[in-house]
Scaffold this active site. Structure first.
Site, PDB file in Angstrom:
ATOM      1  N   LYS A 120      15.481  -9.850  66.309  1.00 10.60           N
ATOM      2  CA  LYS A 120      14.817 -10.985  65.665  1.00 10.60           C
ATOM      3  C   LYS A 120      15.408 -11.294  64.287  1.00 10.60           C
ATOM      4  O   LYS A 120      15.333 -12.416  63.820  1.00 10.60           O
ATOM      5  CB  LYS A 120      13.316 -10.749  65.593  1.00 10.60           C
ATOM      6  CG  LYS A 120      12.710 -10.774  66.994  1.00 10.60           C
ATOM      7  CD  LYS A 120      11.216 -10.765  67.010  1.00 10.60           C
ATOM      8  CE  LYS A 120      10.687 -10.973  68.421  1.00 10.60           C
ATOM      9  NZ  LYS A 120      10.991  -9.861  69.345  1.00 10.60           N
TER      10      LYS A 120
HETATM   11  C1  PLP Z   1      11.069  -9.913  70.711  1.00 10.23           C
HETATM   12  C2  PLP Z   1      11.795  -8.864  71.456  1.00 10.23           C
HETATM   13  C3  PLP Z   1      12.184  -9.021  72.810  1.00 10.23           C
HETATM   14  C4  PLP Z   1      11.824 -10.253  73.619  1.00 10.23           C
HETATM   15  O1  PLP Z   1      12.512 -11.401  73.207  1.00 10.23           O
HETATM   16  P1  PLP Z   1      12.000 -12.859  73.608  1.00 10.23           P
HETATM   17  O2  PLP Z   1      12.818 -13.802  72.833  1.00 10.23           O
HETATM   18  O3  PLP Z   1      10.545 -12.901  73.221  1.00 10.23           O
HETATM   19  O4  PLP Z   1      12.180 -13.000  75.096  1.00 10.23           O
HETATM   20  C5  PLP Z   1      12.913  -8.013  73.416  1.00 10.23           C
HETATM   21  N1  PLP Z   1      13.226  -6.883  72.747  1.00 10.23           N
HETATM   22  C6  PLP Z   1      12.856  -6.694  71.454  1.00 10.23           C
HETATM   23  C7  PLP Z   1      13.211  -5.422  70.800  1.00 10.23           C
HETATM   24  C8  PLP Z   1      12.146  -7.670  70.767  1.00 10.23           C
HETATM   25  O5  PLP Z   1      11.783  -7.455  69.480  1.00 10.23           O
END
Ligand code: PLP
Length: 475
Positions: A120
Protein backbone atom coordinates in the site's frame (compact mmCIF):
# COMPACT_ATOMS: atom_id res chain seq x y z
CA UNK A 1 -7.97 13.22 -19.39
CA UNK A 2 -11.45 13.30 -17.86
CA UNK A 3 -12.94 10.85 -15.37
CA UNK A 4 -16.42 9.36 -15.59
CA UNK A 5 -18.50 7.45 -13.05
CA UNK A 6 -19.30 3.75 -13.41
CA UNK A 7 -22.92 4.67 -12.68
CA UNK A 8 -23.03 7.21 -15.51
CA UNK A 9 -24.94 9.93 -13.69
CA UNK A 10 -22.18 12.30 -12.54
CA UNK A 11 -20.43 14.92 -14.66
CA UNK A 12 -16.96 14.12 -16.00
CA UNK A 13 -14.16 15.60 -13.85
CA UNK A 14 -10.44 16.20 -14.08
CA UNK A 15 -7.83 14.36 -11.98
CA UNK A 16 -7.29 17.03 -9.31
CA UNK A 17 -11.04 17.40 -8.84
CA UNK A 18 -11.49 13.73 -7.96
CA UNK A 19 -8.21 13.38 -6.04
CA UNK A 20 -9.47 14.38 -2.60
CA UNK A 21 -12.92 12.81 -2.79
CA UNK A 22 -14.23 9.26 -2.66
CA UNK A 23 -17.25 7.96 -4.53
CA UNK A 24 -18.74 9.93 -7.41
CA UNK A 25 -21.93 11.82 -6.41
CA UNK A 26 -24.06 9.11 -8.09
CA UNK A 27 -22.47 6.43 -5.89
CA UNK A 28 -20.20 5.06 -8.64
CA UNK A 29 -16.42 4.89 -8.95
CA UNK A 30 -14.36 7.11 -11.22
CA UNK A 31 -12.53 5.71 -14.23
CA UNK A 32 -10.77 7.44 -17.12
CA UNK A 33 -13.14 8.02 -20.02
CA UNK A 34 -10.77 5.89 -22.14
CA UNK A 35 -7.56 3.97 -21.43
CA UNK A 36 -4.54 5.55 -23.13
CA UNK A 37 -2.95 3.11 -25.57
CA UNK A 38 0.75 2.34 -25.38
CA UNK A 39 2.31 1.60 -28.78
CA UNK A 40 5.15 -0.85 -29.43
CA UNK A 41 7.49 2.12 -29.91
CA UNK A 42 6.51 3.63 -26.57
CA UNK A 43 6.91 0.29 -24.83
CA UNK A 44 10.39 -0.04 -26.33
CA UNK A 45 11.29 3.46 -25.13
CA UNK A 46 10.00 2.79 -21.62
CA UNK A 47 11.94 -0.46 -21.16
CA UNK A 48 15.14 1.24 -20.08
CA UNK A 49 13.65 3.85 -17.74
CA UNK A 50 14.19 4.12 -14.00
CA UNK A 51 11.13 3.54 -11.81
CA UNK A 52 10.58 7.27 -11.23
CA UNK A 53 10.93 8.14 -14.92
CA UNK A 54 8.58 5.32 -15.88
CA UNK A 55 6.09 6.43 -13.22
CA UNK A 56 6.16 9.92 -14.68
CA UNK A 57 5.51 8.59 -18.22
CA UNK A 58 2.59 6.41 -17.13
CA UNK A 59 1.04 8.91 -14.72
CA UNK A 60 1.29 11.85 -17.10
CA UNK A 61 -1.17 9.99 -19.36
CA UNK A 62 -3.70 10.11 -16.51
CA UNK A 63 -2.82 13.35 -14.74
CA UNK A 64 -3.16 16.09 -17.31
CA UNK A 65 -4.03 18.97 -14.98
CA UNK A 66 -0.72 19.25 -13.09
CA UNK A 67 2.09 20.99 -15.01
CA UNK A 68 4.67 18.49 -16.31
CA UNK A 69 7.58 19.85 -14.28
CA UNK A 70 5.56 19.76 -11.05
CA UNK A 71 4.33 16.21 -11.66
CA UNK A 72 7.84 15.08 -12.45
CA UNK A 73 9.13 16.57 -9.20
CA UNK A 74 6.34 14.93 -7.16
CA UNK A 75 6.97 11.54 -8.72
CA UNK A 76 10.74 11.75 -8.21
CA UNK A 77 10.27 12.79 -4.59
CA UNK A 78 8.00 9.75 -4.08
CA UNK A 79 9.91 6.96 -5.80
CA UNK A 80 13.37 7.20 -4.28
CA UNK A 81 15.44 4.41 -2.70
CA UNK A 82 15.32 6.31 0.63
CA UNK A 83 11.56 5.67 0.83
CA UNK A 84 11.67 2.06 -0.43
CA UNK A 85 14.65 1.12 1.68
CA UNK A 86 13.76 -2.38 2.87
CA UNK A 87 14.65 -4.56 -0.14
CA UNK A 88 15.69 -8.21 0.38
CA UNK A 89 19.06 -7.30 -1.06
CA UNK A 90 19.91 -3.75 0.09
CA UNK A 91 21.71 -3.00 -3.19
CA UNK A 92 18.41 -3.63 -5.03
CA UNK A 93 16.63 -0.76 -3.24
CA UNK A 94 17.46 1.52 -6.18
CA UNK A 95 15.06 -0.57 -8.33
CA UNK A 96 12.14 0.47 -6.03
CA UNK A 97 10.33 -2.80 -6.96
CA UNK A 98 13.13 -5.40 -7.29
CA UNK A 99 12.32 -8.71 -8.96
CA UNK A 100 13.46 -11.81 -7.07
CA UNK A 101 13.65 -14.91 -9.25
CA UNK A 102 12.69 -18.10 -7.42
CA UNK A 103 13.45 -20.31 -10.42
CA UNK A 104 13.45 -19.85 -14.16
CA UNK A 105 10.06 -18.38 -15.15
CA UNK A 106 8.84 -17.81 -11.57
CA UNK A 107 9.54 -14.59 -9.69
CA UNK A 108 8.37 -12.32 -6.88
CA UNK A 109 7.95 -8.61 -7.57
CA UNK A 110 8.85 -6.92 -4.28
CA UNK A 111 6.22 -4.23 -3.65
CA UNK A 112 6.60 -4.12 0.12
CA UNK A 113 9.88 -2.30 0.65
CA UNK A 114 8.33 0.97 1.75
CA UNK A 115 8.07 2.36 5.31
CA UNK A 116 5.19 0.11 6.43
CA UNK A 117 6.42 -3.03 4.67
CA UNK A 118 3.26 -3.54 2.61
CA UNK A 119 2.45 -2.73 -1.01
CA UNK A 120 0.00 0.00 0.00
CA UNK A 121 2.99 2.33 0.43
CA UNK A 122 3.55 2.24 -3.35
CA UNK A 123 0.39 4.26 -3.96
CA UNK A 124 -0.09 5.95 -0.61
CA UNK A 125 3.29 7.70 -0.66
CA UNK A 126 2.37 9.32 -3.98
CA UNK A 127 -1.05 10.24 -2.60
CA UNK A 128 0.61 12.08 0.32
CA UNK A 129 2.66 14.20 -2.05
CA UNK A 130 -0.27 14.83 -4.41
CA UNK A 131 -2.58 15.85 -1.53
CA UNK A 132 -0.04 18.31 -0.19
CA UNK A 133 0.55 19.81 -3.64
CA UNK A 134 -3.13 20.23 -4.56
CA UNK A 135 -4.14 21.54 -1.11
CA UNK A 136 -1.30 24.09 -1.18
CA UNK A 137 -2.35 25.28 -4.66
CA UNK A 138 -5.96 25.66 -3.58
CA UNK A 139 -5.33 27.02 -0.11
CA UNK A 140 -7.45 24.22 1.36
CA UNK A 141 -7.03 21.78 4.22
CA UNK A 142 -8.25 18.23 4.81
CA UNK A 143 -8.74 16.10 7.91
CA UNK A 144 -8.48 12.45 7.06
CA UNK A 145 -10.59 10.23 9.27
CA UNK A 146 -10.19 6.48 9.00
CA UNK A 147 -10.40 3.18 10.81
CA UNK A 148 -7.78 0.50 10.45
CA UNK A 149 -6.91 -2.95 11.67
CA UNK A 150 -3.34 -2.53 10.44
CA UNK A 151 -1.98 -2.05 6.92
CA UNK A 152 -4.07 0.76 5.46
CA UNK A 153 -3.96 3.05 8.46
CA UNK A 154 -0.23 2.81 8.94
CA UNK A 155 0.41 3.34 5.21
CA UNK A 156 -1.81 6.45 5.33
CA UNK A 157 -0.02 7.84 8.39
CA UNK A 158 3.44 7.30 6.92
CA UNK A 159 2.30 8.94 3.68
CA UNK A 160 0.74 12.00 5.34
CA UNK A 161 3.14 12.59 8.24
CA UNK A 162 4.49 16.13 8.25
CA UNK A 163 2.46 17.18 5.18
CA UNK A 164 1.06 20.73 5.19
CA UNK A 165 -2.69 21.23 5.39
CA UNK A 166 -3.34 17.55 6.15
CA UNK A 167 -4.23 15.97 9.48
CA UNK A 168 -4.87 12.29 10.01
CA UNK A 169 -7.19 10.89 12.69
CA UNK A 170 -6.82 7.12 12.64
CA UNK A 171 -9.00 4.89 14.76
CA UNK A 172 -7.74 1.42 15.65
CA UNK A 173 -9.13 -1.28 17.96
CA UNK A 174 -7.39 -0.93 21.33
CA UNK A 175 -5.18 -3.90 22.08
CA UNK A 176 -6.19 -5.86 18.95
CA UNK A 177 -3.16 -5.18 16.75
CA UNK A 178 0.24 -6.83 17.11
CA UNK A 179 2.90 -5.07 19.18
CA UNK A 180 4.82 -4.38 15.98
CA UNK A 181 1.79 -2.83 14.25
CA UNK A 182 1.03 -0.70 17.30
CA UNK A 183 4.61 0.48 17.45
CA UNK A 184 4.61 1.33 13.74
CA UNK A 185 1.62 3.60 14.11
CA UNK A 186 1.74 4.92 17.64
CA UNK A 187 5.44 5.79 17.66
CA UNK A 188 4.90 8.51 15.05
CA UNK A 189 5.51 11.83 16.77
CA UNK A 190 4.39 14.10 13.92
CA UNK A 191 1.99 16.78 15.14
CA UNK A 192 -0.47 16.17 12.27
CA UNK A 193 -0.97 12.48 13.09
CA UNK A 194 -3.54 11.48 15.74
CA UNK A 195 -3.86 7.84 16.78
CA UNK A 196 -7.08 7.00 18.58
CA UNK A 197 -7.25 3.51 20.11
CA UNK A 198 -10.94 2.68 20.47
CA UNK A 199 -12.04 0.39 23.30
CA UNK A 200 -13.77 -2.19 21.09
CA UNK A 201 -13.34 -4.11 17.85
CA UNK A 202 -12.39 -2.88 14.38
CA UNK A 203 -16.08 -2.78 13.40
CA UNK A 204 -16.80 -0.38 16.28
CA UNK A 205 -14.07 1.93 15.01
CA UNK A 206 -15.39 1.71 11.47
CA UNK A 207 -18.95 2.45 12.60
CA UNK A 208 -17.72 5.67 14.20
CA UNK A 209 -16.02 6.72 10.96
CA UNK A 210 -19.22 5.95 9.08
CA UNK A 211 -21.29 7.95 11.57
CA UNK A 212 -19.01 10.97 11.12
CA UNK A 213 -18.98 10.67 7.31
CA UNK A 214 -22.76 10.34 7.15
CA UNK A 215 -23.13 13.56 9.15
CA UNK A 216 -22.99 15.92 6.16
CA UNK A 217 -22.88 19.13 8.22
CA UNK A 218 -20.04 17.82 10.41
CA UNK A 219 -18.15 16.51 7.40
CA UNK A 220 -18.34 19.85 5.60
CA UNK A 221 -17.58 21.98 8.67
CA UNK A 222 -14.49 20.01 9.66
CA UNK A 223 -13.37 19.17 6.09
CA UNK A 224 -13.39 15.44 6.74
CA UNK A 225 -11.90 13.26 4.01
CA UNK A 226 -10.70 9.70 3.50
CA UNK A 227 -7.98 7.80 1.68
CA UNK A 228 -9.70 4.48 1.07
CA UNK A 229 -8.92 1.92 -1.59
CA UNK A 230 -11.42 3.27 -4.12
CA UNK A 231 -9.35 6.44 -4.53
CA UNK A 232 -8.51 6.65 -8.25
CA UNK A 233 -5.01 8.03 -7.68
CA UNK A 234 -4.11 4.91 -5.70
CA UNK A 235 -5.18 2.67 -8.57
CA UNK A 236 -3.31 4.86 -11.07
CA UNK A 237 -0.07 4.71 -9.06
CA UNK A 238 -0.30 0.91 -9.00
CA UNK A 239 -0.41 0.64 -12.82
CA UNK A 240 3.26 1.63 -12.95
CA UNK A 241 4.70 -1.48 -11.32
CA UNK A 242 2.93 -3.80 -13.75
CA UNK A 243 4.99 -2.13 -16.48
CA UNK A 244 8.19 -2.20 -14.42
CA UNK A 245 7.71 -5.86 -13.47
CA UNK A 246 7.13 -6.74 -17.12
CA UNK A 247 10.39 -5.10 -18.18
CA UNK A 248 12.27 -6.83 -15.36
CA UNK A 249 10.82 -10.27 -16.13
CA UNK A 250 11.30 -10.20 -19.92
CA UNK A 251 14.06 -9.51 -22.41
CA UNK A 252 11.91 -8.26 -25.28
CA UNK A 253 8.48 -6.77 -25.77
CA UNK A 254 7.45 -9.82 -27.80
CA UNK A 255 7.24 -11.85 -24.59
CA UNK A 256 4.18 -12.18 -22.41
CA UNK A 257 3.99 -12.56 -18.64
CA UNK A 258 1.33 -13.77 -16.24
CA UNK A 259 0.76 -11.86 -12.99
CA UNK A 260 -0.62 -13.37 -9.82
CA UNK A 261 -2.13 -10.92 -7.35
CA UNK A 262 -3.11 -11.66 -3.72
CA UNK A 263 -6.44 -9.85 -3.67
CA UNK A 264 -8.93 -8.34 -1.26
CA UNK A 265 -10.63 -5.14 -2.38
CA UNK A 266 -9.58 -5.67 -6.02
CA UNK A 267 -7.50 -2.45 -6.06
CA UNK A 268 -4.16 -4.00 -6.90
CA UNK A 269 -5.38 -6.33 -9.65
CA UNK A 270 -7.62 -3.59 -11.06
CA UNK A 271 -4.42 -1.70 -11.87
CA UNK A 272 -3.13 -4.84 -13.64
CA UNK A 273 -6.32 -5.02 -15.66
CA UNK A 274 -5.85 -1.39 -16.70
CA UNK A 275 -2.18 -1.95 -17.63
CA UNK A 276 -3.34 -4.80 -19.87
CA UNK A 277 -6.05 -2.62 -21.41
CA UNK A 278 -3.34 -0.07 -22.21
CA UNK A 279 -1.54 -2.70 -24.28
CA UNK A 280 0.97 -4.23 -21.86
CA UNK A 281 1.50 -7.87 -22.97
CA UNK A 282 -0.04 -9.61 -19.96
CA UNK A 283 -1.10 -13.16 -20.84
CA UNK A 284 -3.04 -13.80 -17.65
CA UNK A 285 -4.17 -12.06 -14.50
CA UNK A 286 -4.38 -14.67 -11.77
CA UNK A 287 -6.47 -13.53 -8.82
CA UNK A 288 -5.73 -15.23 -5.49
CA UNK A 289 -8.04 -15.08 -2.49
CA UNK A 290 -7.84 -16.61 0.97
CA UNK A 291 -10.78 -18.35 2.66
CA UNK A 292 -12.82 -15.19 2.03
CA UNK A 293 -13.34 -16.20 -1.57
CA UNK A 294 -16.09 -13.95 -2.91
CA UNK A 295 -13.90 -13.00 -5.91
CA UNK A 296 -12.75 -16.55 -6.68
CA UNK A 297 -16.40 -17.55 -6.70
CA UNK A 298 -17.21 -14.82 -9.23
CA UNK A 299 -14.46 -15.73 -11.67
CA UNK A 300 -15.36 -19.44 -11.44
CA UNK A 301 -19.16 -19.15 -11.59
CA UNK A 302 -20.26 -15.67 -12.72
CA UNK A 303 -22.01 -15.09 -9.39
CA UNK A 304 -20.99 -12.06 -7.32
CA UNK A 305 -22.38 -12.51 -3.81
CA UNK A 306 -20.93 -10.16 -1.19
CA UNK A 307 -20.83 -11.88 2.18
CA UNK A 308 -22.51 -10.93 5.42
CA UNK A 309 -20.18 -9.85 8.22
CA UNK A 310 -20.84 -13.14 10.04
CA UNK A 311 -19.74 -15.09 6.94
CA UNK A 312 -16.37 -13.31 6.79
CA UNK A 313 -13.61 -15.04 8.67
CA UNK A 314 -10.49 -13.69 10.33
CA UNK A 315 -7.56 -15.41 8.64
CA UNK A 316 -3.80 -15.40 8.79
CA UNK A 317 -3.75 -13.21 5.66
CA UNK A 318 -5.90 -10.51 7.29
CA UNK A 319 -5.50 -7.80 4.66
CA UNK A 320 -7.48 -10.00 2.28
CA UNK A 321 -10.35 -10.59 4.71
CA UNK A 322 -13.12 -8.81 2.83
CA UNK A 323 -16.84 -9.39 2.51
CA UNK A 324 -17.16 -7.38 -0.70
CA UNK A 325 -14.50 -6.01 -3.05
CA UNK A 326 -14.83 -2.25 -3.19
CA UNK A 327 -13.00 -1.76 -6.50
CA UNK A 328 -14.71 -4.63 -8.32
CA UNK A 329 -17.31 -2.31 -9.84
CA UNK A 330 -14.54 -0.77 -11.96
CA UNK A 331 -13.80 -4.09 -13.63
CA UNK A 332 -17.46 -4.95 -14.10
CA UNK A 333 -18.00 -1.59 -15.84
CA UNK A 334 -15.44 -2.68 -18.46
CA UNK A 335 -16.78 -6.25 -18.59
CA UNK A 336 -20.30 -5.05 -19.44
CA UNK A 337 -18.97 -2.88 -22.26
CA UNK A 338 -18.90 0.30 -20.14
CA UNK A 339 -22.67 0.35 -20.02
CA UNK A 340 -23.46 2.35 -16.87
CA UNK A 341 -27.14 1.37 -16.97
CA UNK A 342 -26.14 -2.28 -16.57
CA UNK A 343 -23.81 -1.42 -13.66
CA UNK A 344 -26.63 0.51 -11.98
CA UNK A 345 -28.91 -2.50 -12.34
CA UNK A 346 -26.31 -4.94 -10.94
CA UNK A 347 -25.36 -2.73 -7.99
CA UNK A 348 -29.00 -2.03 -7.16
CA UNK A 349 -29.01 -5.71 -6.21
CA UNK A 350 -25.67 -5.56 -4.38
CA UNK A 351 -26.55 -2.39 -2.47
CA UNK A 352 -29.80 -4.02 -1.36
CA UNK A 353 -27.78 -6.83 0.21
CA UNK A 354 -28.21 -9.25 -2.69
CA UNK A 355 -26.09 -10.82 -5.43
CA UNK A 356 -25.94 -10.92 -9.22
CA UNK A 357 -25.30 -13.70 -11.68
CA UNK A 358 -23.75 -13.04 -15.10
CA UNK A 359 -23.94 -16.65 -16.32
CA UNK A 360 -25.72 -16.95 -19.65
CA UNK A 361 -25.34 -13.23 -20.43
CA UNK A 362 -23.24 -11.74 -23.25
CA UNK A 363 -21.16 -10.05 -20.51
CA UNK A 364 -19.99 -13.40 -19.19
CA UNK A 365 -19.00 -14.50 -22.69
CA UNK A 366 -16.65 -11.53 -22.87
CA UNK A 367 -14.75 -12.61 -19.75
CA UNK A 368 -12.10 -14.76 -21.55
CA UNK A 369 -11.04 -11.59 -23.41
CA UNK A 370 -9.99 -10.09 -20.08
CA UNK A 371 -7.66 -13.02 -19.29
CA UNK A 372 -8.68 -13.38 -15.63
CA UNK A 373 -8.42 -16.69 -13.78
CA UNK A 374 -8.62 -17.28 -10.04
CA UNK A 375 -7.99 -19.58 -7.12
CA UNK A 376 -8.19 -19.69 -3.34
CA UNK A 377 -5.82 -20.60 -0.56
CA UNK A 378 -6.32 -21.67 3.06
CA UNK A 379 -4.33 -21.44 6.28
CA UNK A 380 -2.88 -24.92 5.63
CA UNK A 381 -1.90 -23.89 2.07
CA UNK A 382 -0.26 -20.75 3.44
CA UNK A 383 1.84 -22.69 5.94
CA UNK A 384 2.86 -25.25 3.32
CA UNK A 385 3.79 -22.56 0.77
CA UNK A 386 5.80 -20.53 3.27
CA UNK A 387 7.65 -23.70 4.26
CA UNK A 388 8.34 -24.89 0.69
CA UNK A 389 9.50 -21.45 -0.45
CA UNK A 390 11.89 -21.27 2.49
CA UNK A 391 13.24 -24.80 2.00
CA UNK A 392 13.43 -24.75 -1.79
CA UNK A 393 14.51 -21.17 -2.50
CA UNK A 394 15.75 -19.84 0.84
CA UNK A 395 13.21 -16.98 0.64
CA UNK A 396 10.88 -16.01 3.45
CA UNK A 397 7.48 -14.82 2.24
CA UNK A 398 4.52 -13.38 4.11
CA UNK A 399 1.08 -14.95 4.37
CA UNK A 400 -0.58 -12.88 1.59
CA UNK A 401 2.24 -13.53 -0.85
CA UNK A 402 1.97 -17.21 0.06
CA UNK A 403 -1.70 -17.20 -1.00
CA UNK A 404 -0.56 -15.69 -4.30
CA UNK A 405 2.24 -18.16 -4.88
CA UNK A 406 0.01 -21.13 -4.05
CA UNK A 407 -2.53 -20.10 -6.68
CA UNK A 408 0.13 -18.99 -9.20
CA UNK A 409 1.58 -22.50 -9.28
CA UNK A 410 -1.82 -23.82 -10.42
CA UNK A 411 -1.69 -21.62 -13.51
CA UNK A 412 1.93 -21.79 -14.67
CA UNK A 413 2.45 -22.50 -18.34
CA UNK A 414 5.67 -23.46 -20.11
CA UNK A 415 7.35 -20.57 -21.89
CA UNK A 416 5.47 -17.91 -19.89
CA UNK A 417 6.96 -16.11 -16.91
CA UNK A 418 4.78 -16.02 -13.82
CA UNK A 419 5.29 -12.96 -11.62
CA UNK A 420 3.76 -13.09 -8.13
CA UNK A 421 3.22 -9.71 -6.50
CA UNK A 422 4.77 -9.66 -3.03
CA UNK A 423 2.34 -7.54 -1.04
CA UNK A 424 3.91 -7.56 2.42
CA UNK A 425 7.02 -8.63 4.30
CA UNK A 426 7.06 -11.71 6.50
CA UNK A 427 8.07 -9.73 9.60
CA UNK A 428 4.56 -8.24 9.81
CA UNK A 429 3.05 -11.70 10.37
CA UNK A 430 5.60 -13.31 12.64
CA UNK A 431 3.08 -15.52 14.46
CA UNK A 432 2.23 -17.47 11.28
CA UNK A 433 5.88 -17.53 10.22
CA UNK A 434 6.76 -19.15 13.55
CA UNK A 435 3.96 -21.66 13.00
CA UNK A 436 5.25 -22.50 9.52
CA UNK A 437 9.00 -22.39 10.06
CA UNK A 438 9.54 -22.61 13.80
CA UNK A 439 11.60 -19.45 13.74
CA UNK A 440 11.15 -15.70 13.81
CA UNK A 441 11.31 -13.68 10.62
CA UNK A 442 14.26 -11.37 10.21
CA UNK A 443 13.47 -7.75 10.78
CA UNK A 444 15.03 -4.85 8.85
CA UNK A 445 17.77 -3.36 11.05
CA UNK A 446 16.18 0.09 11.04
CA UNK A 447 13.05 -1.35 12.66
CA UNK A 448 14.82 -3.20 15.48
CA UNK A 449 13.33 -2.26 18.83
CA UNK A 450 10.58 0.02 17.54
CA UNK A 451 8.32 -1.46 20.24
CA UNK A 452 10.45 0.40 22.79
CA UNK A 453 9.97 3.85 21.26
CA UNK A 454 7.66 6.29 23.07
CA UNK A 455 4.08 6.06 21.79
CA UNK A 456 1.54 8.78 21.13
CA UNK A 457 -2.01 7.47 21.30
CA UNK A 458 -5.35 8.57 22.75
CA UNK A 459 -7.37 5.69 24.21
CA UNK A 460 -11.11 6.40 23.98
CA UNK A 461 -14.45 4.63 24.42
CA UNK A 462 -16.31 3.56 21.27
CA UNK A 463 -18.48 6.66 21.58
CA UNK A 464 -19.11 8.41 18.27
CA UNK A 465 -20.00 11.76 19.87
CA UNK A 466 -16.89 11.87 22.03
CA UNK A 467 -14.62 10.93 19.13
CA UNK A 468 -16.27 13.42 16.77
CA UNK A 469 -15.68 16.08 19.44
CA UNK A 470 -12.05 15.09 19.80
CA UNK A 471 -11.52 15.42 16.04
CA UNK A 472 -13.37 18.76 15.96
CA UNK A 473 -11.20 20.13 18.79
CA UNK A 474 -7.94 19.14 17.13
CA UNK A 475 -8.59 19.83 13.45
C1 PLP B 1 -4.35 -4.55 1.00
C2 PLP B 1 -3.57 -5.80 0.87
C3 PLP B 1 -3.92 -6.82 -0.06
C4 PLP B 1 -5.15 -6.73 -0.93
O1 PLP B 1 -5.06 -5.75 -1.93
P1 PLP B 1 -6.36 -5.20 -2.67
O2 PLP B 1 -5.91 -4.05 -3.47
O3 PLP B 1 -7.31 -4.80 -1.58
O4 PLP B 1 -6.91 -6.32 -3.51
C5 PLP B 1 -3.10 -7.93 -0.17
N1 PLP B 1 -2.01 -8.07 0.62
C6 PLP B 1 -1.66 -7.12 1.52
C7 PLP B 1 -0.47 -7.36 2.36
C8 PLP B 1 -2.41 -5.96 1.67
O5 PLP B 1 -2.04 -5.04 2.59
Amino acid sequence: MRYISTRGQSPAESFCDILLGGLAPDGGLYLPEAYPQVSKETLARWRGLSYADLAYEVLSLYITDIPAADLKALVHKTYTPQVYAYARKPEAAKDIVPLTELESGLALLELSNGPTLAFKDMAMQLLGNLFEYVLDKRGETINILGATSGDTGSAAEYAMRGKHNVKVFMLSPDGKMSAFQRAQMYSLQDANIYNIAVRGMFDDAQDIVKAASNDAAYKAKYKIGAVNSINWARVAAQIVYYFKGYFEATKSNEEQVAYCVPSGNFGNICAGHIARQMGLPIAKLVLATNENDVLDEFFKTGVYRPRKTAETSVTSSPSMDISKASNFERFVFDLVGRNAAVVRELWAKVDAGGAFDLRGTPHWERLPGFAFVSGRSTHADRLATIRTTWEKYGQMIDTHTADGLKVALEYRQPGQSMVVLETAQAVKFSETIREALGRDPVRPVALEGIEKLPQRVEVMDADATAIKDFVARHC
